[in-house]
Write a protein that holds these residues in place. Structure first.
Motif, short mmCIF file in Angstrom:
data_model
loop_
_atom_site.label_atom_id
_atom_site.label_comp_id
_atom_site.label_asym_id
_atom_site.label_seq_id
_atom_site.Cartn_x
_atom_site.Cartn_y
_atom_site.Cartn_z
N ALA A 67 -7.18 -7.24 -10.44
CA ALA A 67 -6.52 -5.94 -10.41
C ALA A 67 -5.30 -5.93 -11.31
CB ALA A 67 -6.12 -5.61 -8.98
N LYS A 68 -4.90 -4.72 -11.70
CA LYS A 68 -3.76 -4.55 -12.59
C LYS A 68 -2.51 -4.06 -11.87
CE LYS A 68 -6.14 -5.57 -16.23
NZ LYS A 68 -6.10 -6.92 -16.70
N VAL A 69 -2.66 -3.48 -10.67
CA VAL A 69 -1.52 -2.96 -9.92
C VAL A 69 -1.47 -3.68 -8.58
CG1 VAL A 69 -0.48 -0.93 -8.84
CG2 VAL A 69 -1.62 -0.72 -11.05
N VAL A 70 -0.31 -4.22 -8.27
CA VAL A 70 -0.09 -4.90 -6.99
C VAL A 70 0.88 -4.05 -6.18
CG1 VAL A 70 0.77 -6.99 -5.88
CG2 VAL A 70 -0.47 -7.15 -8.05
N HIS A 71 0.52 -3.79 -4.93
CA HIS A 71 1.31 -2.97 -4.02
C HIS A 71 1.69 -3.87 -2.85
CE1 HIS A 71 2.40 0.76 -1.89
NE2 HIS A 71 1.62 0.42 -0.89
N HIS A 72 2.97 -4.26 -2.75
CA HIS A 72 3.41 -5.18 -1.70
C HIS A 72 4.40 -4.45 -0.82
CE1 HIS A 72 4.26 -9.70 -0.78
NE2 HIS A 72 3.82 -9.02 0.25
N VAL A 73 4.08 -4.39 0.46
CA VAL A 73 4.88 -3.63 1.42
C VAL A 73 5.36 -4.56 2.53
CG1 VAL A 73 4.90 -1.64 2.98
CG2 VAL A 73 3.43 -1.62 0.95
N PHE A 74 6.63 -4.44 2.86
CA PHE A 74 7.23 -5.22 3.95
C PHE A 74 7.66 -4.26 5.05
CE2 PHE A 74 7.56 -7.75 0.19
CZ PHE A 74 7.27 -9.04 0.63
N PHE A 75 7.31 -4.61 6.30
CA PHE A 75 7.62 -3.78 7.46
C PHE A 75 8.58 -4.52 8.39
CE2 PHE A 75 3.37 -2.65 6.07
CZ PHE A 75 3.36 -1.27 6.12
N LEU A 124 -0.28 -6.90 1.18
CA LEU A 124 -0.36 -7.10 -0.27
C LEU A 124 -1.69 -6.53 -0.70
CD1 LEU A 124 0.85 -8.42 -2.84
CD2 LEU A 124 -0.35 -10.51 -2.18
N MET A 125 -1.65 -5.53 -1.59
CA MET A 125 -2.87 -4.84 -2.03
C MET A 125 -3.00 -4.91 -3.53
SD MET A 125 -2.73 -1.42 0.23
CE MET A 125 -3.32 -1.46 1.90
N PHE A 126 -4.25 -4.84 -3.98
CA PHE A 126 -4.55 -4.89 -5.40
C PHE A 126 -5.39 -3.68 -5.80
CE2 PHE A 126 -4.00 -9.14 -3.76
CZ PHE A 126 -3.12 -9.71 -4.67
N PHE A 127 -5.02 -3.07 -6.93
CA PHE A 127 -5.72 -1.90 -7.45
C PHE A 127 -6.00 -2.11 -8.93
CE2 PHE A 127 -3.12 -0.49 -3.92
CZ PHE A 127 -4.01 0.25 -3.16
N ASP A 128 -7.03 -1.41 -9.44
CA ASP A 128 -7.36 -1.51 -10.86
C ASP A 128 -6.36 -0.80 -11.75
OD1 ASP A 128 -9.63 -3.05 -10.44
OD2 ASP A 128 -10.96 -1.31 -10.31
N TRP A 179 7.67 1.03 13.13
CA TRP A 179 8.61 0.39 12.20
C TRP A 179 9.92 1.14 12.08
CZ3 TRP A 179 3.87 1.87 9.43
CH2 TRP A 179 4.00 3.02 8.65
N ARG A 180 10.98 0.35 11.78
CA ARG A 180 12.30 0.93 11.55
C ARG A 180 12.63 0.96 10.07
NH1 ARG A 180 16.08 -2.82 10.19
NH2 ARG A 180 15.61 -4.97 10.70
N LYS A 181 11.93 0.13 9.28
CA LYS A 181 12.21 0.04 7.85
C LYS A 181 10.95 -0.41 7.13
CE LYS A 181 14.94 -2.67 4.55
NZ LYS A 181 15.92 -3.75 4.41
N VAL A 182 10.76 0.14 5.93
CA VAL A 182 9.66 -0.28 5.07
C VAL A 182 10.23 -0.42 3.66
CG1 VAL A 182 7.43 0.36 4.08
CG2 VAL A 182 7.94 0.94 6.45
N THR A 183 9.86 -1.50 2.98
CA THR A 183 10.23 -1.68 1.58
C THR A 183 8.96 -1.94 0.79
OG1 THR A 183 12.41 -2.56 2.14
CG2 THR A 183 11.58 -3.06 -0.05
N VAL A 184 8.83 -1.25 -0.34
CA VAL A 184 7.62 -1.35 -1.17
C VAL A 184 8.00 -1.88 -2.54
CG1 VAL A 184 5.74 -0.03 -2.25
CG2 VAL A 184 6.60 0.63 0.03
N TYR A 185 7.18 -2.81 -3.03
CA TYR A 185 7.29 -3.30 -4.39
C TYR A 185 5.94 -3.03 -5.07
CZ TYR A 185 11.38 -5.78 -2.73
OH TYR A 185 12.61 -6.09 -2.17
#
Length: 139
Positions: free
Chosen positions: A38-46, A99-103, A128-134
């Motif tokens: 994949a070319k796009v990585v979506h990483h989220v912390f809860f 952690l997710m992967f997209f084309d 959740w009280r907080k979410v951070t996305v990279y």
């Protein structure tokens, strides 16, 4: 760790033989690593409203697993903080990550708009009280 990175950067800037060897070793390690399709990585912390609550963590993880049904998704990893050595550079204050992967960016947008994702947010947002996305684009 920071000083060794700084030393490597200094050697590279000076053009020393050590920099050439270090660069070659890094290139060999990169070549041996498996390719991520994949070319796009979506990483989220809860961060949970009730940190340490096993039931809330289990609900969030179960909700995250439903996201695997979204066709644009190329890969999904769900995790919790690893019990590794505590160092200044490690943030283990979060409770669950995905952690997710997209084309491509369009597929990541399709994921955001997908009914499964919307249902996940509606069901799990109270946990959740907080979410951070990279979001990362492969270089």
């Amino acid at each position: 760790m920071e000083s060794s990175r700084r030393d490597l950067m200094m050697m590279m800037a000076l053009g020393g033989a050590g920099a050439v060897a270090a660069t070659a070793a890094a290139g060999e390690a990169e070549a041996a690593a498996p390719a991520i399709p994949a070319k796009v990585v979506h990483h989220v912390f809860f961060w949970l409203k009730n940190p340490g609550d096993a039931a809330d963590r289990a609900k969030l993880i179960a909700g995250l697993r439903t996201l695997a049904g979204i066709p644009a998704l190329r890969g999904l990893h769900i995790g919790v903080p690893a019990p590794t050595e505590q160092r200044d550079v490690i943030d283990s204050s979060w409770d669950v990550s995905e952690l997710m992967f997209f084309d491509n960016v369009a597929d990541q947008k399709a994921y955001q708009d997908h009914p499964i994702h919307r249902a996940f947010v509606a069901a799990c947002e109270p946990l959740w009280r907080k979410v951070t996305v990279y979001d990362v684009l492969s270089a």
